[in-house]
Motif scaffolding. Structure first.
Motif, mmCIF file in Angstrom:
data_model
loop_
_atom_site.group_PDB
_atom_site.id
_atom_site.type_symbol
_atom_site.label_atom_id
_atom_site.label_comp_id
_atom_site.label_asym_id
_atom_site.label_seq_id
_atom_site.Cartn_x
_atom_site.Cartn_y
_atom_site.Cartn_z
ATOM 1 N N SER B 71 0.854 -1.196 0.000
ATOM 2 C CA SER B 71 0.000 0.000 0.000
ATOM 3 C C SER B 71 0.882 1.235 0.000
ATOM 4 O O SER B 71 1.964 1.253 0.613
ATOM 5 C CB SER B 71 -0.953 0.006 1.202
ATOM 6 O OG SER B 71 -0.340 0.572 2.340
ATOM 7 N N PHE B 101 -5.959 1.969 1.813
ATOM 8 C CA PHE B 101 -6.095 0.866 2.766
ATOM 9 C C PHE B 101 -4.812 0.821 3.591
ATOM 10 O O PHE B 101 -3.848 0.133 3.263
ATOM 11 C CB PHE B 101 -6.311 -0.451 2.024
ATOM 12 C CG PHE B 101 -6.867 -1.543 2.899
ATOM 13 C CD1 PHE B 101 -8.227 -1.613 3.159
ATOM 14 C CD2 PHE B 101 -6.038 -2.478 3.491
ATOM 15 C CE1 PHE B 101 -8.744 -2.609 3.980
ATOM 16 C CE2 PHE B 101 -6.542 -3.469 4.317
ATOM 17 C CZ PHE B 101 -7.897 -3.535 4.560
ATOM 18 N N LEU B 104 -2.855 -2.597 5.089
ATOM 19 C CA LEU B 104 -2.861 -3.737 4.161
ATOM 20 C C LEU B 104 -2.147 -4.955 4.734
ATOM 21 O O LEU B 104 -2.634 -6.086 4.614
ATOM 22 C CB LEU B 104 -2.202 -3.331 2.839
ATOM 23 C CG LEU B 104 -2.018 -4.481 1.841
ATOM 24 C CD1 LEU B 104 -3.370 -4.988 1.348
ATOM 25 C CD2 LEU B 104 -1.149 -4.060 0.659
ATOM 26 N N LEU B 107 -4.015 -7.444 6.714
ATOM 27 C CA LEU B 107 -5.176 -8.094 6.087
ATOM 28 C C LEU B 107 -5.098 -9.607 6.335
ATOM 29 O O LEU B 107 -4.120 -10.253 5.972
ATOM 30 C CB LEU B 107 -5.167 -7.798 4.583
ATOM 31 C CG LEU B 107 -6.408 -8.192 3.795
ATOM 32 C CD1 LEU B 107 -7.613 -7.360 4.217
ATOM 33 C CD2 LEU B 107 -6.160 -8.021 2.291
ATOM 34 N N CYS B 123 -5.679 -13.225 -0.497
ATOM 35 C CA CYS B 123 -4.571 -12.850 0.389
ATOM 36 C C CYS B 123 -4.014 -14.082 1.095
ATOM 37 O O CYS B 123 -4.771 -14.847 1.702
ATOM 38 C CB CYS B 123 -5.056 -11.833 1.417
ATOM 39 S SG CYS B 123 -3.864 -11.501 2.731
ATOM 40 N N GLY B 160 3.512 -5.162 3.181
ATOM 41 C CA GLY B 160 2.509 -5.658 2.249
ATOM 42 C C GLY B 160 2.267 -7.152 2.379
ATOM 43 O O GLY B 160 2.725 -7.797 3.326
ATOM 44 N N VAL B 179 -11.788 -4.530 -1.405
ATOM 45 C CA VAL B 179 -11.157 -5.469 -0.472
ATOM 46 C C VAL B 179 -12.259 -6.098 0.370
ATOM 47 O O VAL B 179 -13.081 -5.377 0.959
ATOM 48 C CB VAL B 179 -10.141 -4.756 0.449
ATOM 49 C CG1 VAL B 179 -9.609 -5.719 1.510
ATOM 50 C CG2 VAL B 179 -8.994 -4.184 -0.360
#
Lengths: 182, 182
Positions: B71, B101, B104, B107, B123, B160, B179
């Motif tokens: 991101s 975001f 990220l 996530l 992801c 990331g 997302v």
């Protein structure tokens, strides 16, 4: 959850009947990329269904549901909640039943199950319950009402996980395997 | 985290240079099963390395690192920590830089990024930092000492994620994507 756990591969199953997702017990299978050759869920891709509603229904997508794994302990808990004698892994379409890991369904995605042969399964998260196994359970206990739908609620958070084959190899009933929690 | 987020696909990159993992900006690419054709990390399988120490080094395994996503906001945070002007996504070998975001890297695995074309990335979790991008950053700022190793600490939790292509399709710089948090 601590990081490493030893578990027993309690039993192994393959789903190769024409008219049902119910699996059959077998002694050993080879894990290949895509799952278990000949199994209902074998394939590197599948068609998007209701569980993948972010994609147009029927779109070809990568198959994260190659292998279905349940724990013996969670099957017992579901049976207790439904007040039935037992819930067999094959009724849930499981490919692998493990013993010694009570909270299998809570295993975070990205966790792994590593077998003595070097085979490895990557956890892709909870197998969200639907009514289909409930229908099977209902036929096993015709005298008890409402099992088809009660199964969904009773098994939420306890119906096991789905995963993909990360490393190929043979898996054998009775193996001692390792769970590596992500 | 709330369940759905709109993000901007800030830029897209491909890693197709012979002698480096550093990527090059491009306008659009096609996501295929295995990643981006021609990219350094393209493939349904890879060889197990230090990040997959549960397998024998060099074993062929399924490739979870098909696509690298960063991101813009986290790149800025890393730059602040290192006290450098900027950290460009291509220096980290990113394929996609998103905007909008902030967290990220946090996530959860199993989350998705869905593009307007229908393409989707699953992801597979945090891209754990190593010194290689640090070496690249060091060459960009030769007057600042220790960037190679400082990068690893500065980017932990902010470097990331990696992911796999769940649904194929074109992704274009400037896309508004979604997302879906797992």
């Amino acid at each position: 959850m601590s990081k490493h756990h030893e578990i027993e591969i309690y039993s192994i199953y393959i789903g190769n009947q024409d008219d049902t997702f119910v699996t059959d017990k077998t002694e050993e299978v080879d894990l290949e990329y895509g799952g278990i050759q000949g199994d209902l869920h074998f394939g590197l891709t599948k068609f998007a269904g209701s569980r993948e509603s972010m994609y147009k229904r029927g779109t070809e997508i990568f198959n994260r549901r190659q292998i279905s794994i349940v724990s013996v302990e969670e099957c017992e808990l579901i049976a207790e909640k439904l007040e039935v004698d037992q819930i067999l892994p094959e009724w849930l379409g499981a490919n692998v039943a493990i013993k010694g890991f009570r909270n299998l369904t809570k295993l975070p995605p990205g966790s792994r199950i590593i077998f003595p042969s070097g085979a490895g399964i990557l956890c892709e998260g909870e197998n969200l319950p639907c009514t289909q196994p409930g229908e099977v359970i209902q036929t096993k206990y015709p005298g008890i009402l409402g099992l088809t739908t009660r199964f969904v609620k009773a098994s939420l958070g306890q119906r096991g996980i789905v995963g993909i084959v990360e490393s190929t190899g043979r898996i054998v009933s009775g193996d001692t395997a390792k769970v590596i929690v992500n």
